[in-house]
Design a protein around this motif. Structure first.
Motif, PDB file in Angstrom:
ATOM      1  N   HIS A 111       0.836  -1.200   0.000  1.00 35.51           N
ATOM      2  CA  HIS A 111       0.000   0.000   0.000  1.00 35.51           C
ATOM      3  C   HIS A 111       0.875   1.257   0.000  1.00 35.51           C
ATOM      4  CE1 HIS A 111      -3.781  -2.161   1.685  1.00 35.51           C
ATOM      5  NE2 HIS A 111      -3.871  -1.993   0.377  1.00 35.51           N
ATOM      6  N   ASP A 113       0.723   3.968   1.605  1.00 36.65           N
ATOM      7  CA  ASP A 113       1.112   4.536   2.902  1.00 36.65           C
ATOM      8  C   ASP A 113       2.237   3.725   3.550  1.00 36.65           C
ATOM      9  OD1 ASP A 113      -0.920   2.658   2.989  1.00 36.65           O
ATOM     10  OD2 ASP A 113      -1.757   3.385   4.869  1.00 36.65           O
ATOM     11  N   HIS A 114       2.724   2.715   2.814  1.00 38.60           N
ATOM     12  CA  HIS A 114       3.863   1.920   3.298  1.00 38.60           C
ATOM     13  C   HIS A 114       5.035   1.896   2.315  1.00 38.60           C
ATOM     14  CE1 HIS A 114       1.505   0.246   6.696  1.00 38.60           C
ATOM     15  NE2 HIS A 114       0.548   0.661   5.908  1.00 38.60           N
TER      16      HIS A 114
HETATM   17 ZN   LIG Z   1      -2.321  -1.413   4.217  1.00 39.71          ZN
END
Ligand SMILES: [Zn+2]
Length: 597
Positions: A111, A113-114
């Motif tokens: 994702h 946000d990672h």
């Molecule tokens: Zn995630």
């Protein structure tokens, strides 16, 4: 390679894990006797650079002696008061000068946000080795490629083949475990040091009825060497539902909607929901409907997942959006992005009628197979309002379970703590209030308050062997690093404040030609204004401003020779600013331009 985890020679801390809820003592595991290689413990530092005060920008630094391991490099999407900012990345000031100590960067899953900040941060840190499962690595590579051509040739990749893999990164001994999350190949990480063992599931949920595999439990992690430090993504801390929708229920609902639809079906979901997209493709093929994908990230992700063999894409089922008109409406499904109301994404373009190939009809079915990312509530409400006007069948999770969240609820947070029995609990990866709520959940089930740490971005938590851990009085700089276009970190608070000011009340430029001999304004001052007033209807005001500018200049230049030009400009800015405020109660940004002749 022989691989054993480190055990701390003596562990005084015994609290929650040794005692179950009824207060009965459980026999202590004394594994250190079996592992004589225990060594004297140094200081283990946990330093979150992001992800403690927001959803996104997840990045944590783990430091033990001269060794650093990093988990995740995520981005954060800008808030409403950050005009023009593309996204925000973690501040890596702490790592400056320590680049050579970085043994690896582990990515828990793909994702944004990672992994979103990876292209910028990996480059800045001299491309330390990256570690992840296949899909995660593929998505990181794609991100690098999009950011800078050929930059992937700098990557050093350590592939995680299975959760059984073990690796040494400096003095860190790294292990893995399975987690359930809304993207394939998510993995939990164990970071073992002589001072303690960190257990970090990344993002996680507890799916009670998953498709194709047994529900995941975490009991085996209770046996890891102590002290066990659980860092737990806590986005679901305020979700008090007793049970979460199971995948089985969600798929059943989606299948029913697709089967019964009399018009076309438009399903908006996250482009990272690869398994769900794969499932819909297969189901469509079974019942003889066609699927068109729309949205750059969705197409790319499906392509990557197909190449890795993670999903099957039935040949005749997938069609291009351009060909949608060739099929009857009740035979087509559109899978698209934009369920968060993103202005330029597919669903928004469909909503506003700007989409070239997809128009909404009353009998269509529009499904939000997605959750609301905290912060996007109002945008999504507006999107729904507009879609409800145009279509009779708008389906979202408030009315039918058409999405399972990738994040656990409050019950699961309690459950995983009971299963892992950590010595210390650090809620992470969410806004501050979620972290506090997660701490409360732990306390509710008897976890000792003094063994819970709610950190900020930039906090430094230190574990000194057998002593109690402590938060360092000094924080490292974790302030925002804004990315705008090609600029990284060059936009600071001042630029942002200017943008907010211009967005709020517009700008007002005064151009005055001043005779340096006489100190008087030649001709009439020019005025340019944007976003402040409609010039044509404000002739009177503008005439007054021109008069005022002459006055101000003459007063200021009268004071003496040579003329102090900075003083002249400051005076115009201040006095015209005040004058405009008196007349309009607005504060545009006033920009004086003085030309001396
Ligand atoms: Zn995630």
């Amino acid at each position: 390679m022989t691989f054993e985890f480190y055990y701390v020679t003596q562990q005084k801390t015994s609290s929650f894990p040794a005692q179950n809820r009824r207060g009965r003592r459980q026999p202590q595991r004394r594994q250190h006797h079996r592992y004589p290689q225990s060594i004297k413990a140094g200081v283990l530092k946990i330093i979150p650079l992001g992800g403690m005060e927001e959803v996104g920008r997840n990045m944590t630094v783990f430091e033990y002696g001269d060794d650093i391991v990093i988990l995740d490099m995520g981005l954060q999407f800008p808030e409403e008061d950050m005009p023009g900012i593309d996204f925000i990345i973690p501040n890596i000031s702490y790592l400056k000068g320590k680049e050579k100590n970085i043994r690896g960067v582990i990515f828990s899953h793909g994702h944004l946000d990672h992994i979103g900040a990876a292209p910028i941060l990996l480059k800045e840190l001299g491309y330390p080795p990256i570690i992840g499962r296949d899909l995660t690595i593929a998505l990181v590579k794609k991100r690098l490629e999009d950011y800078e051509e050929k930059s992937i040739k700098n990557l050093k990749v350590i592939r995680i083949n299975s959760t059984e893999d073990r690796m040494n990164l400096g003095q860190f001994r790294i292990g893995f475990f399975n987690v359930e999350h809304s993207i394939m190949d998510a993995i939990g990480v164990i970071l073992n040091t002589p001072s303690g063992t960190i257990i970090h599931p990344g993002d996680w949920t507890m799916e009670k009825n998953p498709r194709n595999h047994l529900p995941i439990t975490y009991n085996h992690l209770a046996n890891l060497p102590r002290p066990k430090i659980l860092m737990l993504e806590s986005l679901g801390a305020t979700d008090l539902r007793q049970s979460i929708t199971t995948e089985e229920e969600m798929y059943a609902n989606l299948e029913k909607l697709i089967t019964e639809a009399t018009g076309k079906v438009i399903i908006a979901t996250f482009s990272s929901q690869i398994r769900r997209i794969g499932h819909i493709l297969e189901f469509a093929s079974q019942i003889g409907k066609q699927v068109a994908l729309d949205g750059y990230s969705m197409k790319i992700n499906v392509e990557i997942a197909k190449e890795l063999g993670y999903i099957k894409v039935p040949k005749k089922t997938l069609i291009s959006v351009k060909d949608l008109h060739k099929y009857p409406e009740n035979k087509i499904i559109v899978l698209c992005t934009g369920a968060q109301g993103e202005g330029n994404a597919v669903l928004s373009r469909i909503m506003t009628g700007e989409h070239k190939y997809i128009k909404i009809r009353k009998q269509d079915t529009i499904v939000f197979s997605s959750s609301v990312i905290p912060g996007n509530e109002r945008t999504i409400q507006r999107l729904k309002d507009s879609l409800y006007r145009q279509c009779d069948n708008v389906i979202h999770n408030d009315i039918m379970d058409v999405h399972t969240s990738g994040h656990s609820n409050a019950e699961s947070i309690k459950e995983i703590i009971r299963q892992i029995k950590p010595d210390y609990f650090l809620p992470v990866y969410a806004n501050h209030f979620f972290l506090k709520e997660a701490a409360k959940l732990a306390i509710q089930i008897g976890f000792p308050r003094d063994k819970i740490f709610v950190l900020d971005n930039g906090s430094i938590l230190e574990f000194h062997g057998q002593q109690a851990p402590r938060i360092n009085a000094k924080k490292t700089d974790a302030s925002y690093v804004f990315v705008d276009g090609l600029g990284v970190g060059d936009i600071g608070q001042i630029v942002l404040r200017d943008r907010q000011m211009m967005a709020g009340d517009g700008m007002f430029v005064v151009i005055a030609i001043i005779d340096s001999q006489t100190g008087k304004v030649k001709n009439s001052p020019d005025i340019i204004s944007r976003g402040f007033i409609y010039m044509r209807e404000s002739k009177e005001l503008l005439a007054e401003v021109r008069k005022k500018v002459r006055q101000i200049v003459e007063e200021t230049t009268m004071a003496g020779h040579p003329i102090n030009w900075t003083y002249v400009k400051d005076n115009i800015r201040d006095k015209i600013g005040k004058f405009l405020y008196n007349k309009t109660q607005r504060r545009p940004m006033v920009l004086p331009v003085v030309i001396e002749v």
